[in-house]
Write an enzyme that holds these catalytic residues in place. Sequence first.
Site, PDB file in Angstrom:
ATOM      1  N   ARG A   1    -112.705  42.501 -38.769  1.00 10.30           N
ATOM      2  CA  ARG A   1    -113.065  42.199 -40.215  1.00 10.30           C
ATOM      3  C   ARG A   1    -112.881  40.697 -40.298  1.00 10.30           C
ATOM      4  NH1 ARG A   1    -108.829  46.303 -42.269  1.00 10.30           N
ATOM      5  NH2 ARG A   1    -107.981  45.382 -40.402  1.00 10.30           N
TER       6      ARG A   1
ATOM      7  N   SER B   1    -108.023  51.017 -44.449  1.00  8.39           N
ATOM      8  CA  SER B   1    -107.817  52.254 -44.918  1.00  8.39           C
ATOM      9  C   SER B   1    -106.368  52.177 -45.541  1.00  8.39           C
ATOM     10  CB  SER B   1    -107.561  52.923 -43.601  1.00  8.39           C
ATOM     11  OG  SER B   1    -108.881  53.263 -42.911  1.00  8.39           O
TER      12      SER B   1
END
Length: 157
Positions: free
Chosen positions: A89, A127
């Site tokens: 990411r 998450s």
Amino acid sequence: MRALYPGSFDPLTLGHLDLIERGCALFGEVVVAVLCNPAKTSTFTLQERFNQIHVATAHCKGVSVICFEGLTVSCARHNQVDLILRGLRAMSDFEYELQIAHTNRSLAPDFETIFLATAAHHSFLSSSMVKEVARFGGNIDHMVPEVVAQDLHRLFN
């Protein structure tokens, strides 16, 4: 070619789904391996995570979902994949992911790890961030597949 995409997926985000879809396009087949880590307390059970991924990837040709415990390279060998797929990411992910790739390579030199950068518009997703937003009643519809959003709303409301 078959790629193994391992992770806890607690829960699956649209960033994960982006990598699964792109992995299918690149490699033909992606085995999503949901990790059962007894040392961690998960928000969702292994079966719930398996079901969420199964539903969220139903539109993808070439995806299979499995559960595993133990070493990623053992799972890769057992499932006869050609490579391990990992996502990045941001730069902060790189050092951690590189350490995992080197460790896997030292355990099983026959497996390559391929890194894919997530789409820029998903780069902020994690998450843990999704769970935090859901816990406090924020909108997560743009962060996770519908099935996951429903399960999180049910869990936190």
